[in-house]
Scaffold this active site. Structure first.
Site, short mmCIF file in Angstrom:
data_model
loop_
_atom_site.label_atom_id
_atom_site.label_comp_id
_atom_site.label_asym_id
_atom_site.label_seq_id
_atom_site.Cartn_x
_atom_site.Cartn_y
_atom_site.Cartn_z
N GLY A 19 82.11 -5.64 115.15
CA GLY A 19 80.68 -5.96 115.03
C GLY A 19 80.41 -7.45 114.83
N TYR A 57 81.65 1.10 132.74
CA TYR A 57 82.89 1.60 132.13
C TYR A 57 83.70 0.44 131.56
CZ TYR A 57 82.19 6.20 134.16
OH TYR A 57 81.68 7.43 134.47
N LYS A 190 93.46 -1.89 102.23
CA LYS A 190 94.62 -2.76 102.48
C LYS A 190 94.20 -4.13 102.98
CE LYS A 190 97.94 -0.11 101.22
NZ LYS A 190 98.70 -0.55 100.04
N CYS A 384 63.50 0.66 137.11
CA CYS A 384 64.23 0.09 138.25
C CYS A 384 64.65 1.19 139.21
CB CYS A 384 65.38 -0.78 137.75
SG CYS A 384 65.81 -2.03 138.96
N GLY A 386 65.14 4.13 138.53
CA GLY A 386 64.32 5.27 138.10
C GLY A 386 62.96 5.24 138.78
N GLU A 408 69.42 1.60 150.32
CA GLU A 408 70.67 1.40 149.59
C GLU A 408 71.59 2.59 149.79
OE1 GLU A 408 70.15 0.75 145.33
OE2 GLU A 408 72.30 0.52 145.00
N HIS A 510 62.83 -4.36 134.05
CA HIS A 510 63.54 -3.77 132.90
C HIS A 510 62.83 -4.12 131.60
CE1 HIS A 510 67.39 -2.60 134.89
NE2 HIS A 510 66.95 -3.46 135.78
N GLU A 512 63.21 -2.84 128.78
CA GLU A 512 64.09 -2.70 127.61
C GLU A 512 64.69 -4.02 127.14
OE1 GLU A 512 64.71 -1.74 130.67
OE2 GLU A 512 66.83 -1.77 131.20
N1 GLN Z 1 70.15 -0.30 142.86
C1 GLN Z 1 68.76 -0.67 142.82
C2 GLN Z 1 68.51 -2.03 143.44
O1 GLN Z 1 69.41 -2.82 143.57
C3 GLN Z 1 68.22 -0.62 141.41
C4 GLN Z 1 68.85 -1.58 140.46
C5 GLN Z 1 68.59 -1.29 139.01
O2 GLN Z 1 68.25 -0.16 138.64
N2 GLN Z 1 68.78 -2.26 138.15
O3 GLN Z 1 67.42 -2.33 143.83
#
Ligand code: GLN
Length: 538
Positions: A19, A57, A190, A384, A386, A408, A510, A512
């Protein structure tokens, strides 16, 4: 000039994942609370230029800054804790350092000399660290060194710390984070691993000033004294970092352990009398005393990975606290939605978020989830990919465009409702070439988005190559889709909403990345509130 700036280094020993990022961010928060300006930088020892080409990953989420840098997810913590924007300068990898040095060599900057790790690589590291100090914006620059001391890869970074400590004297302090394990069989904490890791640091010429000990049990005064004695630090410089219920407790735990005061003492900085953490305390109060709870599904390809959707999970925490609600995030694998009926997996949820992503795996599951929430009027946020899936779903299931897809995933689709952006068509190198960073978006006043943002022009961060295909705009608008956010410079569709749905929002950006403890993101606050309303009326 950076004459008055103080440089703090955070190194790690014994084990990774202790952390360091949270300790760095917590320290920044405390120093801010005492009235100082602070920035935090992460130095990563790997050879990739940035983590943009690593999959989750390997590296968890890739965090994107305002200026479009693809960075380590620790920068997300820095921003969430400090609300200070970071930039490309805040994340530097070995790859970038070498690239800069090699470019300079080719340009002839080192004519006549042999280019070496010391001094050329270490000078370049030093330059990257001081760059932040030289902006004149900060009293403190905190630099977190990725990896664990003793790693071959982090040697040049530690050597740079040694040199800077020597050059800067008390304008520099080193905080070393280690693990103090509890051995159940012996019933004891320890200290030996800590002693060894400090020795490793000493072998490289660095004496830490402060030792932060990650532990699952409280350190007794005796243990602290022992660590102090064996590691050449004052007892007050041995700081306990006990496992916390939430990462958001850590600034207060560090306050109680006086980490900030210790840092100020070591750097010859007078300690300001007040420490104002009132916002933070209010946030924690809301977080820990929810008036109710909602369950929100997170549909994605990497839901089994803890760090793959880090910023989304944290934004839910901020949005939940803002509503004084606990948000239970239920991970739903997009692929599972291809095998089981959406109803089985989604029927108990109060809202659904379909995550960003790349690659075709799980796409049909995401589309199926969106069909289900659209038809059943369950609150939905698409981010995005989504959002792109929401466009595909609507094309196929409402507009009847059979085979509609994103180029894509199906370059031959008869209805490319999501297409490669014009500027992307010429791109050959994949690293760092997406549409990255903050762009303007103008909101339609008659929209959910506007009612949440409460302003017409917003700026949000992007990371994608594909985009809503403008050829389909009229068809969508004519059939109940509202295009409520548009990038004015390039006329790109950034937000879609549905006319006939209480809360259905798809965003190409995004949100977030911009949510912080102090400024929870309006879309997340809005989604949590919509989930609560939906739950009340079920
Ligand atoms: N793969 C999609 C693109 O390149 C969405 C990318 C993402 O969700 N950050 O437009």
């Amino acid at each position: 000039m950076d004459k008055k700036v103080k440089y703090l280094f955070v190194t790690g020993g014994v084990s990774s994942s202790l952390g360091k990022g949270i300790i760095s961010a917590s320290l920044a928060k405390l120093l801010q609370g005492r009235g100082f300006t602070v920035t935090i930088q992460k130095l990563d020892p790997y050879i990739n230029i940035d983590p943009g080409t690593l999959n989750p990953y390997e590296h968890g989420e890739c965090y994107v800054t305002e200026d479009g840098a693809e960075t380590d997810l620790d920068l997300g913590h820095y921003e969430r804790f400090s609300s200070t924007p970071t930039s490309q300068a805040n994340n530097v990898t070995t790859g970038r350092i070498y690239q800069n040095v090699i470019n300079k060599e080719r340009r002839g900057d080192y004519l006549g000399t042999t280019v070496q790790v010391i001094p050329h690589i270490t000078d370049e590291i030093k330059r990257s660290i001081r760059l932040l100090g030289q902006t004149g914006k900060y009293d403190f620059v905190i630099t977190e060194i990725g990896g664990t001391v003793g790693d071959i890869e982090s040697f040049p970074f530690i050597e740079t710390v040694r040199q800077m400590k020597w050059e800067l004297g008390d304008r520099c302090a080193v905080i070393h984070l280690t693990l103090v394990p509890y051995l159940k069989a012996a019933g004891e904490l320890k200290t030996k691993p800590t002693q060894h890791s400090v020795k490793t640091l000493l072998e490289q010429g660095v004496q830490p000033d402060i030792i932060v000990c990650r532990t699952e049990k409280h350190l007794t005064p005796g243990i602290k004294a022992k660590i102090a004695q064996f590691c050449n630090v004052q007892t007050s410089s041995v700081i306990e970092s006990i496992d916390a219920e939430t990462i958001y407790d850590v600034p207060l735990l560090m306050r109680d352990e006086k980490l900030d005061i210790e840092v100020l003492k070591k750097t010859g900085t007078p300690v300001p009398e007040t420490l104002d953490l009132s916002n933070w305390e209010q946030f924690l109060k809301n977080l820990k005393n929810p008036k109710g709870e909602v369950t929100i599904g997170l549909v994605g390809k990497y839901v089994e990975l803890k760090d793959a959707y880090k910023s989304i999970n944290e934004a839910f925490i901020h949005g939940g606290a803002a509503n004084q609600l606990k948000v239970n995030v239920k991970a739903i694998s997009a692929e599972a939605l291809e095998e089981q009926p959406a109803e089985t997996l989604l029927k108990d949820l109060d809202a659904v978020l379909v995550a960003p992503g790349f690659g075709e795996r799980g796409i049909n599951g995401k589309i199926e989830a969106i069909r289900y929430v659209r038809e059943n009027k369950i609150p939905f946020l698409g981010i995005c990919l989504g959002m792109q899936c929401a466009v595909i779903e609507f094309s196929r299931n409402v507009l009847g465009l059979k085979g509609a897809h994103s180029k894509e995933f199906d370059p031959e689709t008869p209805y490319p409702v999501i297409d490669l952006m014009e500027k992307q068509k010429k791109v050959k190198n994949l690293g760092g070439t997406m549409r990255l960073g903050a762009y303007n978006c103008k909101l339609d006043k008659d929209s959910i988005s506007y009612s949440l943002y409460k302003q017409e022009m917003i700026r949000e961060r992007h990371r994608h190559r594909f985009e809503f295909n403008n050829d389909y705009r009229d068809l969508f608008i004519g059939n109940g889709v509202k295009l409520t956010g548009i990038n004015p410079e390039e006329d790109l569709v950034e937000i879609i909403e549905l006319q006939d749905h209480p809360w259905f929002v798809g965003v190409q950006f995004h949100p977030e990345y911009r949510s912080t403890v102090k400024y929870p993101h309006p879309l997340f606050t809005g989604l949590v509130k919509a989930a609560w309303d939906y739950k009340q009326n079920k």
